[in-house]
Design a protein around this motif. Structure first.
Motif, PDB file in Angstrom:
ATOM      1  N   ILE A  85     -55.910 -15.781 -15.808  1.00 21.66           N
ATOM      2  CA  ILE A  85     -56.368 -17.160 -16.021  1.00 21.66           C
ATOM      3  C   ILE A  85     -56.509 -17.462 -17.512  1.00 21.66           C
ATOM      4  N   ILE A  86     -57.151 -16.564 -18.243  1.00 18.94           N
ATOM      5  CA  ILE A  86     -57.310 -16.787 -19.685  1.00 18.94           C
ATOM      6  C   ILE A  86     -55.949 -16.802 -20.376  1.00 18.94           C
ATOM      7  N   SER A  87     -55.054 -15.924 -19.955  1.00 18.14           N
ATOM      8  CA  SER A  87     -53.710 -15.895 -20.532  1.00 18.14           C
ATOM      9  C   SER A  87     -52.966 -17.192 -20.271  1.00 18.14           C
ATOM     10  N   PHE A  88     -53.141 -17.764 -19.086  1.00 17.83           N
ATOM     11  CA  PHE A  88     -52.491 -19.034 -18.781  1.00 17.83           C
ATOM     12  C   PHE A  88     -52.882 -20.098 -19.796  1.00 17.83           C
ATOM     13  N   PHE A  89     -54.185 -20.248 -20.032  1.00 15.35           N
ATOM     14  CA  PHE A  89     -54.638 -21.278 -20.963  1.00 15.35           C
ATOM     15  C   PHE A  89     -54.201 -20.974 -22.397  1.00 15.35           C
ATOM     16  N   SER A  90     -54.186 -19.719 -22.767  1.00 18.23           N
ATOM     17  CA  SER A  90     -53.726 -19.347 -24.107  1.00 18.23           C
ATOM     18  C   SER A  90     -52.249 -19.679 -24.288  1.00 18.23           C
ATOM     19  N   VAL A  91     -51.437 -19.357 -23.302  1.00 14.56           N
ATOM     20  CA  VAL A  91     -50.007 -19.667 -23.373  1.00 14.56           C
ATOM     21  C   VAL A  91     -49.805 -21.183 -23.342  1.00 14.56           C
ATOM     22  N   TYR A  92     -50.534 -21.863 -22.489  1.00  9.64           N
ATOM     23  CA  TYR A  92     -50.411 -23.321 -22.386  1.00  9.64           C
ATOM     24  C   TYR A  92     -50.667 -23.988 -23.735  1.00  9.64           C
TER      25      TYR A  92
END
Length: 134
Positions: free
Chosen positions: A56-63
């Motif tokens: 989940i945190i990676s998703f927002f970081s990539v986004y």
């Protein structure tokens, strides 16, 4: 949310490194747990669910990194690396197909590298120089 938008590469690098440490530590925890006869016989729930937190945190970081970069080629590579990470993690949980345990390191290390590369090469003198005006 402002922190995530402004520091997405730092957060993404940090999260990816923590994910990498988590992946490296898991086999050693299982070995230590197997040696302890009077302890639990399963992995703690919080440890198993840590993968989802990183995802989940990676998703927002990539986004936010892909929204705030002017390096066009890095955007699809970020998403391909994230997708690979998601598939490997879900495959590990759901056992869709046989995959080597070391496969998790490829997307994790690529995300670390991409965030560091994006942070280094997206140098700004003002607040909006690395943002595409679309």
């Amino acid at each position: 949310m402002i922190l995530v938008k402004d520091k997405s590469d730092i957060l993404g690098t940090f999260t990816s490194i923590l994910c990498l440490i988590h992946c490296l530590a898991t086999p050693f925890i299982f070995i230590a747990q197997a040696g302890a006869l009077n302890c639990c016989d399963t992995t703690p729930i919080w440890w198993k669910n840590m993968d989802y937190v990183f995802l989940i945190i990676s998703f927002f970081s990539v986004y936010w990194s892909t929204r705030n970069t002017n390096i066009n080629w890095i955007k699809p590579v970020f998403w391909m690396s994230y997708l690979a990470l998601m598939i490997v993690l879900l495959n590990e949980k759901l056992k869709w197909f046989p995959l080597a345990e070391l496969a998790i390191f490829i997307p994790t290390i690529s995300l670390v590298y991409l965030h560091l590369y994006n942070k280094k090469h997206c140098k700004c003198t003002n607040d909006d120089c690395c943002v595409d005006e679309q």
